[in-house]
Design a protein around this motif. Structure first.
Motif, short mmCIF file in Angstrom:
data_model
loop_
_atom_site.label_atom_id
_atom_site.label_comp_id
_atom_site.label_asym_id
_atom_site.label_seq_id
_atom_site.Cartn_x
_atom_site.Cartn_y
_atom_site.Cartn_z
N ALA A 178 2.16 -1.82 2.02
CA ALA A 178 1.26 -1.97 3.15
C ALA A 178 1.69 -3.10 4.08
O ALA A 178 2.32 -4.07 3.66
N ARG A 179 1.30 -2.95 5.35
CA ARG A 179 1.39 -4.01 6.36
C ARG A 179 0.00 -4.56 6.67
O ARG A 179 -0.13 -5.55 7.39
N ALA A 191 7.65 -4.12 5.38
CA ALA A 191 6.32 -3.89 4.81
C ALA A 191 5.79 -2.55 5.29
O ALA A 191 5.92 -2.19 6.45
N GLY A 192 5.19 -1.80 4.37
CA GLY A 192 4.66 -0.49 4.69
C GLY A 192 5.62 0.65 4.38
O GLY A 192 5.25 1.83 4.50
N ASP A 193 6.85 0.33 3.98
CA ASP A 193 7.83 1.37 3.66
C ASP A 193 7.67 1.86 2.23
O ASP A 193 6.97 1.26 1.41
N LEU A 194 8.33 2.96 1.94
CA LEU A 194 8.25 3.61 0.64
C LEU A 194 9.47 3.23 -0.19
O LEU A 194 10.61 3.33 0.29
N TYR A 195 9.24 2.82 -1.45
CA TYR A 195 10.32 2.36 -2.34
C TYR A 195 10.31 3.14 -3.65
O TYR A 195 9.38 3.90 -3.94
N ALA A 196 11.37 2.93 -4.43
CA ALA A 196 11.45 3.56 -5.75
C ALA A 196 12.30 2.72 -6.67
O ALA A 196 13.20 2.00 -6.24
N ILE A 197 12.01 2.80 -7.97
CA ILE A 197 12.84 2.21 -9.01
C ILE A 197 13.07 3.27 -10.09
O ILE A 197 12.38 4.30 -10.11
N ILE A 201 -4.10 4.94 4.72
CA ILE A 201 -5.57 4.91 4.77
C ILE A 201 -6.10 4.62 6.16
O ILE A 201 -6.92 5.37 6.70
N THR A 202 -5.64 3.54 6.76
CA THR A 202 -6.22 3.12 8.05
C THR A 202 -5.82 4.04 9.19
O THR A 202 -6.58 4.20 10.16
N ASP A 203 -4.66 4.66 9.11
CA ASP A 203 -4.25 5.60 10.16
C ASP A 203 -4.79 7.01 9.92
O ASP A 203 -4.60 7.90 10.75
N GLY A 204 -5.42 7.22 8.77
CA GLY A 204 -6.02 8.52 8.49
C GLY A 204 -5.02 9.65 8.40
O GLY A 204 -5.26 10.75 8.92
N ALA A 219 3.87 2.28 7.00
CA ALA A 219 2.44 2.57 6.87
C ALA A 219 1.63 1.29 6.98
O ALA A 219 2.04 0.24 6.49
N ASP A 220 0.48 1.38 7.63
CA ASP A 220 -0.39 0.22 7.69
C ASP A 220 -0.97 -0.05 6.30
O ASP A 220 -0.96 -1.18 5.83
N LEU A 221 -1.45 1.00 5.64
CA LEU A 221 -1.97 0.87 4.28
C LEU A 221 -1.56 2.11 3.49
O LEU A 221 -2.35 3.01 3.23
N GLY A 222 -0.27 2.15 3.12
CA GLY A 222 0.23 3.26 2.32
C GLY A 222 -0.42 3.26 0.95
O GLY A 222 -0.62 2.21 0.35
N GLU A 223 -0.74 4.45 0.47
CA GLU A 223 -1.46 4.56 -0.82
C GLU A 223 -1.28 5.95 -1.43
O GLU A 223 -0.75 6.87 -0.79
N SER A 224 -1.74 6.08 -2.66
CA SER A 224 -1.94 7.33 -3.37
C SER A 224 -0.73 8.27 -3.35
O SER A 224 -0.84 9.42 -2.94
N PRO A 225 0.44 7.83 -3.82
CA PRO A 225 1.58 8.75 -3.90
C PRO A 225 1.35 9.82 -4.97
O PRO A 225 0.83 9.53 -6.05
#
Length: 366
Positions: free
Chosen positions: A331-332, A346-352, A109-112, A89-95
């Motif tokens: 985000a990237r 950068a931009g990938d989804l992670y978890a702990i 966000i930026t890719d809509g 994701a360019d700007l991954g957000e709001s999971p």
């Protein structure tokens, strides 16, 4: 200088700087660096970057043990972030976690785009827009409420079509909604920001079932993460530019009172972004440009630092079975070619998997 008790003695002193150590400190692998009223947990051989920006003003005579005990709880966690999906994701957000379907929603966000991570691990795009999609939340009907630029909309998930829009709250194109969440009464709250920027023109807006809006807090530079305490009496929100996490009393009618500074994040660790609360009242915050997540206890004391394999974690939410997984978007955005070569994920989804699970978020009442 007053003689320090046996529990915590100065190791060495330089002008304006004091290093303190004890058996408690040595158990954690850190010593305590005190300078100008600031406390930093420092490894014996290197600076860890974990600090107390506002916890204690001075080491007063007789409270060295208290300082050591409180400080010794700060630790660089051994949680290893695991990549969940190659989202780039360019700007991954709001999971947002959906317990009914076992799916995780999040935006770019930026890719809509509104994306969904399905239980089988596949990522699909549910909705695409030419506008910037900032915040996202579930509704009580299994749909999604989200923001497009300075408007709010409801997405019918099954039909994958928008069926309700609000009017834009600002005429200028540089303004957009950023992060958001639903309050205990089922209303949606999101922070409006100016990408220009234009000073402290940001504000928190509350939307009811008809998507009518009302400003409930203003004077912010960059509104960001939002979360309510488990009892619904307190709301936490972030101003990224101020590096501040605030706590306020949240009244049932949707007003904020008694707004106080909960924590000021360390300047050397980027800016605070998205947040999530655990079952002990601890607050997890993503540090954009800080390559880490921080956890503060219910009193605003820094307790944990989780180092991320990418520089720009953006937001987080608890989910999974028993709400024991903390999902993290990244985000990237704004990274140059050299930085992307160093951090290709950068931009990938992670978890702990923290020791303490989280609390569920509220849904919007349609």
């Amino acid at each position: 200088m007053t003689q320090a008790p046996e529990e915590l003695k100065p190791e060495w002193v330089t002008p304006g700087l004091l290093y303190l150590a004890s058996s408690l400190c040595r158990d954690t692998g850190y010593i305590l660096r005190a300078s100008n009223g600031q406390f930093t947990a420092t490894r014996f051989t290197e600076n860890s970057g974990v600090s107390y920006p506002r916890d204690l003003a001075r080491v007063q005579a007789g409270n060295f043990k208290e300082v050591a005990e409180r400080w010794s709880r700060i630790k660089e966690c051994h949680y290893v972030p695991v990549k969940v999906a190659n989202t780039r994701a360019d700007l991954g957000e709001s999971p947002v976690w959906d317990a009914r379907s076992g799916a995780l929603y999040f935006v770019d966000i930026t890719d809509g785009r509104i994306n969904r991570l399905n239980p089988d691990g596949e990522v699909e795009s549910l909705y695409e827009s030419a506008a910037r999609i900032g915040a996202l939340a579930l509704t009580d009907q299994g749909n999604l409420i989200f923001t497009e630029d300075s408007s709010v909309a409801i997405l019918d998930v099954n039909a994958r079509k928008v069926r309700q829009y609000s009017v834009p709250v600002h005429p200028r194109s540089t303004y957009r909604f950023n992060d958001g969440a639903c309050d205990p009464q089922g209303r949606f709250v999101s922070g409006l920001m100016d990408e220009a920027p234009s000073g402290k023109t940001g504000a928190l807006f509350r939307f009811d079932a008809e998507l009518s809006d009302q400003v409930i807090h203003d004077g912010m530079a960059l509104p960001n993460g939002l979360a309510w305490s488990e009892d619904g009496h307190s709301v936490y929100f972030v101003d990224s530019v101020a590096r501040a996490i605030y706590r306020a009393v949240y009244l049932p009618e949707g007003r904020l009172t008694e707004v106080t500074l909960f924590a000021e994040t360390p300047a050397e660790l980027g800016r605070p972004d998205g947040i999530a609360l655990d079952r002990e009242g601890g607050l997890w915050v993503c540090q954009f440009n800080g390559s880490c997540l921080l956890r503060y206890d219910r009193h605003g004391h820094l307790t944990d630092q989780v180092v991320m394999p990418v520089t720009r974690p953006t937001s987080c939410c608890f989910g999974g079975e028993g709400m024991t997984t903390l999902y993290i978007t990244t985000a990237r955005f704004g990274m140059n070619a050299v930085e992307l070569r160093h951090y290709p994920d950068a931009g990938d989804l992670y978890a702990i998997r923290p020791e303490i699970g989280g609390i569920a978020r509220h849904a919007f009442k349609e």
